[in-house]
Design an enzyme around this catalytic site. Structure first.
Site, short mmCIF file in Angstrom:
data_model
loop_
_atom_site.label_atom_id
_atom_site.label_comp_id
_atom_site.label_asym_id
_atom_site.label_seq_id
_atom_site.Cartn_x
_atom_site.Cartn_y
_atom_site.Cartn_z
N CYS A 1 67.74 35.22 73.45
CA CYS A 1 68.79 34.74 72.47
C CYS A 1 70.06 35.45 72.81
O CYS A 1 70.71 35.36 73.86
CB CYS A 1 68.40 34.68 71.22
N HIS B 1 63.37 32.34 70.96
CA HIS B 1 62.64 33.54 70.30
C HIS B 1 61.15 33.52 70.52
O HIS B 1 60.35 33.19 69.64
CB HIS B 1 62.86 33.98 69.04
N GLU C 1 59.05 35.76 70.70
CA GLU C 1 58.25 36.69 69.87
C GLU C 1 58.02 36.55 68.44
O GLU C 1 57.08 36.92 67.78
CB GLU C 1 59.07 38.03 69.74
#
Length: 185
Positions: free
Chosen positions: A78, A168, A170
């Protein structure tokens, strides 16, 4: 075991640290040039790219990070993708200029336009992608490989030792992308 840093100035660096550990790396938080040099690679997490640039300057990390990227892998998610890009628009801003891509900040819209999608990838199957005020990659240069696209735009690209995602990983928990980065080291 490879040591992967996570830039820990802003953003969800803790989630990246945990994802790296699940991927088999030794994960460390990086806030200084000395900590950076001890790493085999680094992740630039999401956050707010303008703020991240200011914090990099304040902490004296801008030039060390550029030099690091000339020798070792960097993965940007990002805002990290914005930092690695050669060209940034909406509005234009400085970057580390380590990948031949052009990105548009907040390309999908405002926070309310954030979304989660399933996307097909080259080599990693279908994965969940969490887009939060995500940039759009508007241009890819020679030598940039598109690994995944969403709505016709690249969202995961690789060039040389570096890679970026505009989403994202994660936050999705799948781990495929972090494993792929660790394998590059």
């Amino acid at each position: 075991m490879k040591t992967v840093g996570v830039l820990a100035l802003q953003g969800d660096f803790e989630a990246h640290r945990k994802a790296l550990e699940r991927a088999g790396a030794r994960a460390v938080e990086v806030r200084t040039a000395e900590e950076l040099e001890a790493c085999d690679g680094i992740i630039l997490p999401g956050g707010e790219s303008t703020t991240m640039l200011k914090l990099l300057d304040i902490e004296g990390l801008t030039e060390p990070l550029k030099r690091f990227g000339e020798r070792k892998p960097i993965y940007g998610t990002c805002a990290g993708a914005i930092l690695l890009a050669r060209d940034v628009s909406n509005p234009p801003q400085a970057s580390l200029n380590l990948m031949d891509i052009g990105v548009e900040r907040n390309g999908y819209g405002r926070q309310i336009d954030s979304s989660i999608a399933r996307i097909a990838t080259e080599g990693a199957g279908e994965i969940e992608a969490v887009f939060i005020r995500a940039p759009i990659i508007r241009r890819v240069g020679d030598g940039v490989r598109v690994v995944a696209s969403y709505r016709g735009d690249p969202v995961w690209v690789e060039q040389g030792r570096h890679m970026v995602t505009t989403f994202h990983p994660e936050l999705s928990g799948g781990g495929e992308i972090h494993r792929r980065f660790v394998e590059r080291l």
